[in-house]
Motif scaffolding. Structure first.
Motif, PDB file in Angstrom:
ATOM      1  N   LYS A  67      -2.700   6.293   4.296  1.00  0.00           N
ATOM      2  CA  LYS A  67      -3.298   6.282   5.635  1.00  0.00           C
ATOM      3  C   LYS A  67      -3.268   4.873   6.215  1.00  0.00           C
ATOM      4  O   LYS A  67      -2.875   4.669   7.375  1.00  0.00           O
ATOM      5  CB  LYS A  67      -4.732   6.802   5.571  1.00  0.00           C
ATOM      6  N   ASP A  68      -3.656   3.891   5.400  1.00  0.00           N
ATOM      7  CA  ASP A  68      -3.610   2.502   5.863  1.00  0.00           C
ATOM      8  C   ASP A  68      -2.180   2.081   6.205  1.00  0.00           C
ATOM      9  O   ASP A  68      -1.942   1.414   7.223  1.00  0.00           O
ATOM     10  CB  ASP A  68      -4.158   1.565   4.782  1.00  0.00           C
TER      11      ASP A  68
ATOM     12  N   ARG B 206      -5.817   7.213   0.717  1.00  0.00           N
ATOM     13  CA  ARG B 206      -6.356   6.024   1.390  1.00  0.00           C
ATOM     14  C   ARG B 206      -5.258   5.008   1.684  1.00  0.00           C
ATOM     15  O   ARG B 206      -5.163   4.474   2.802  1.00  0.00           O
ATOM     16  CB  ARG B 206      -7.440   5.399   0.509  1.00  0.00           C
TER      17      ARG B 206
ATOM     18  N   ASP C  92      -6.833  10.470  -4.466  1.00  0.00           N
ATOM     19  CA  ASP C  92      -7.739   9.891  -3.470  1.00  0.00           C
ATOM     20  C   ASP C  92      -7.264   8.503  -3.046  1.00  0.00           C
ATOM     21  O   ASP C  92      -7.255   8.167  -1.851  1.00  0.00           O
ATOM     22  CB  ASP C  92      -9.161   9.795  -4.032  1.00  0.00           C
ATOM     23  N   ASN C  93      -6.879   7.702  -4.027  1.00  0.00           N
ATOM     24  CA  ASN C  93      -6.371   6.360  -3.700  1.00  0.00           C
ATOM     25  C   ASN C  93      -5.065   6.437  -2.920  1.00  0.00           C
ATOM     26  O   ASN C  93      -4.830   5.645  -2.001  1.00  0.00           O
ATOM     27  CB  ASN C  93      -6.182   5.545  -4.974  1.00  0.00           C
TER      28      ASN C  93
ATOM     29  N   TYR D  97      -2.084  14.575   1.469  1.00  0.00           N
ATOM     30  CA  TYR D  97      -3.134  15.548   1.787  1.00  0.00           C
ATOM     31  C   TYR D  97      -2.772  16.923   1.205  1.00  0.00           C
ATOM     32  O   TYR D  97      -3.633  17.635   0.669  1.00  0.00           O
ATOM     33  CB  TYR D  97      -3.307  15.680   3.301  1.00  0.00           C
TER      34      TYR D  97
ATOM     35  N   LYS E 239       0.836  -1.205   0.000  1.00  0.00           N
ATOM     36  CA  LYS E 239       0.000   0.000   0.000  1.00  0.00           C
ATOM     37  C   LYS E 239       0.871   1.256   0.000  1.00  0.00           C
ATOM     38  O   LYS E 239       0.586   2.230  -0.707  1.00  0.00           O
ATOM     39  CB  LYS E 239      -0.933   0.008   1.209  1.00  0.00           C
TER      40      LYS E 239
END
Length: 532
Positions: free
Chosen positions: A223-224, A220, A216-217, A244, A149
């Motif tokens: 963050k994970d 996400r 956006d991906n 961000y 990720k």
């Protein structure tokens, strides 16, 4: 063709000296498919690290376009884009002489589709995109593995950043221009087809749809990853806070002000960076990512080719205190009107020499260097030399790509434009970190926006951001009274003029089957100089 343009960059197999062949080739030399890459990374996520490193190595390159355009001393990766666009604007005043590599940018001769600067921008940004595609194509978007990720987030964020840059150079701002042609979209999914059949210009809407999907991906995924304790090794990579911050920039460009304010706030909350204090910036600084206010930057090593070249690097063209082109071309000055708008109580007044060639921020030794090299009034003393060693010939300064101060200014503008307390945010920030006596006279949202624009021009002078503010705010280029020494570069270019847009390189038009001359931005003559 010998020249390396998008059409030849479409092939996703780009081998770098960073071990990308781990993912791109099999031992017997066959090309690895996307599915095979995903399987390799799923079994060992660290295999993607070399491809990620190749992305960020592309930001810092010594003459990466030499095969296409020959040896050019303004060809050193993404900082070239920063230098070109800053010179296009109103605020970095320079003399056009034999030691200044910005002459074409100052006079808009770079807009010719055969210009070397045009080719450098196109090649450099699509090279970053190509390397980002290599990363994205090797990891499934549905991966559950934290390290994967993190790596996928790097690829998606850098691709979003690259298209965001291109979109603002090759077409006017998103708002009101959604249906106009922008730039070709090349992803890991369509690159093989594009290599065979070319790629047409996508619309502005289509490009921003990809940008937003990617960022956006990235948010996400990062963050994970951070929640699973997977974090970046240093500031050359993109953290959740930087993602961000990138999304805040993108939303601001799209005039989605509430979203921009929210993202800027999230960036502030997610980062360990803190704004530089008045004491931090009352001396020349801005030379290392180790400064607490840097969120993201290009890390330069003393052994990098841009450094060992001596002068083919960003600070050579910008720095006043280090050996480089500025010693011979008169250096870089600030727009006199902008300088005079800075309050005497603002620490940033000392980031430039005043009309008497002095600065309250400088020591006697620093002032002597400025005098010895004959720098004129209003010359910059914002950027320190490497390791603060005056007259050093080691030009290994890191290069800022995002500082936390930008998030506060985005937040202030975006809050004001979405009905919030942007004026208060602006006043609190400036009083705390730059000018204790500051009070904004703005009485409307648009006046706050204009005041933030002025502070952004001051705060990020020389950091490659100003042109994108000009474009997103639909402003022209008015250099009257700014102090430009050559009459040939004093312009008053109205907003929306064709000359403000870059043109797709001629060689790309010739090499890309999906493009013709009619697909390019209009050819515009160089602007006509006006009186001071």
């Amino acid at each position: 063709m010998k020249n390396k343009y998008l059409y030849t960059l479409l092939i996703p197999v780009m081998i770098f000296a960073y071990g990308c062949e781990d993912l791109d080739t099999l031992p017997e030399g066959d090309t690895v498919t996307t599915g095979q890459k995903e399987e390799v990374v799923a079994n060992d996520p660290s295999k993607a690290e070399a491809s990620v490193n190749a992305v960020f190595a592309q930001f810092n390159q010594y003459q990466p376009n030499a095969d296409a355009i020959g040896s050019r001393h303004n060809d050193f990766g993404y900082p070239s884009v920063m230098m070109f666009t800053d010179a296009n604007g109103n605020d970095i005043v320079q003399e056009d002489n034999g030691y200044n590599w910005s002459g074409n940018n100052l006079e808009y001769l770079d807009r010719d589709f055969a210009s070397r600067e045009c080719q450098i921008i196109w090649n450099d940004m699509y090279s970053i995109i190509s390397n980002s595609n290599n990363v994205i194509g090797s990891i499934s978007i549905d991966t559950e593995e934290a390290l994967s990720k993190y790596y996928l987030g790097q690829g998606l964020a850098t691709r979003a950043f690259s298209y965001w840059i291109l979109a603002q150079l090759f077409q006017f701002n998103y708002d009101g221009n959604q249906e106009k042609p922008c730039v070709p979209i090349i992803t890991n999914e369509n690159s093989n087809d594009a290599a065979l059949n070319g790629a047409p210009r996508a619309s502005v809407q289509e490009v921003y749809d990809l940008i937003m999907t990617d960022i956006d991906n990235a948010v996400r995924l990062l963050k994970d990853a951070e929640e699973a304790a997977v974090v970046r090794k240093d500031k050359r990579y993109i953290s959740l806070a930087v993602a961000y911050g990138l999304r805040a920039r993108i939303n601001l460009t799209m005039h989605k002000y509430a979203e921009a304010a929210a993202d800027a706030t999230s960036a502030i909350n997610a980062t360990s960076a803190t704004p530089a204090s008045i004491d931090d910036v009352d001396d020349p600084s801005f030379w290392t990512v180790d400064e607490d206010n840097w969120m993201w930057g290009i890390i330069i090593a003393e052994t990098d080719a841009v450094v060992t070249s001596g002068i083919v690097n960003y600070i050579s063209h910008l720095g006043s205190f280090n050996y480089g082109y500025c010693w011979y071309n008169g250096g870089r000055q600030i727009n006199k009107i902008l300088f005079n708008s800075i309050a005497s109580t603002d620490v940033r007044k000392g980031w430039w020499l005043d009309e008497n060639k002095t600065s309250a921020n400088l020591t006697s030794e620093e002032l002597a260097v400025m005098d010895d090299h004959g720098y004129p009034a209003y010359s910059q003393v914002k950027f320190a030399p490497y390791k603060n060693e005056l007259e050093t010939s080691t030009n290994a300064n890191d290069i800022p790509l995002m500082r936390i101060e930008e998030m506060y200014l985005i937040k202030a503008e975006a809050e004001a434009m979405s009905g919030g307390a942007g004026k208060t945010t602006l006043e609190n920030f400036i009083r705390t970190y730059r000018d204790p006596s500051y009070t904004s006279l703005a009485s409307s949202a648009t006046e706050v926006q204009e005041e933030v624009f002025r502070h952004r021009r001051i705060e990020f002078w020389g950091e490659g951001l100003n042109w994108f503010d000009i474009m997103r705010l639909n402003k022209g280029v008015d250099r009257r009274g700014a102090g430009y020494p050559n009459a040939t570069m004093i312009f008053n270019i109205p907003a929306g003029s064709d000359i403000l847009l870059w043109r797709i390189p001629e060689a790309e038009i010739q090499a890309n089957p999906a493009l013709t001359d009619d697909d390019n931005n209009p050819s515009a003559p160089a602007p006509t100089p006006v009186s001071e």
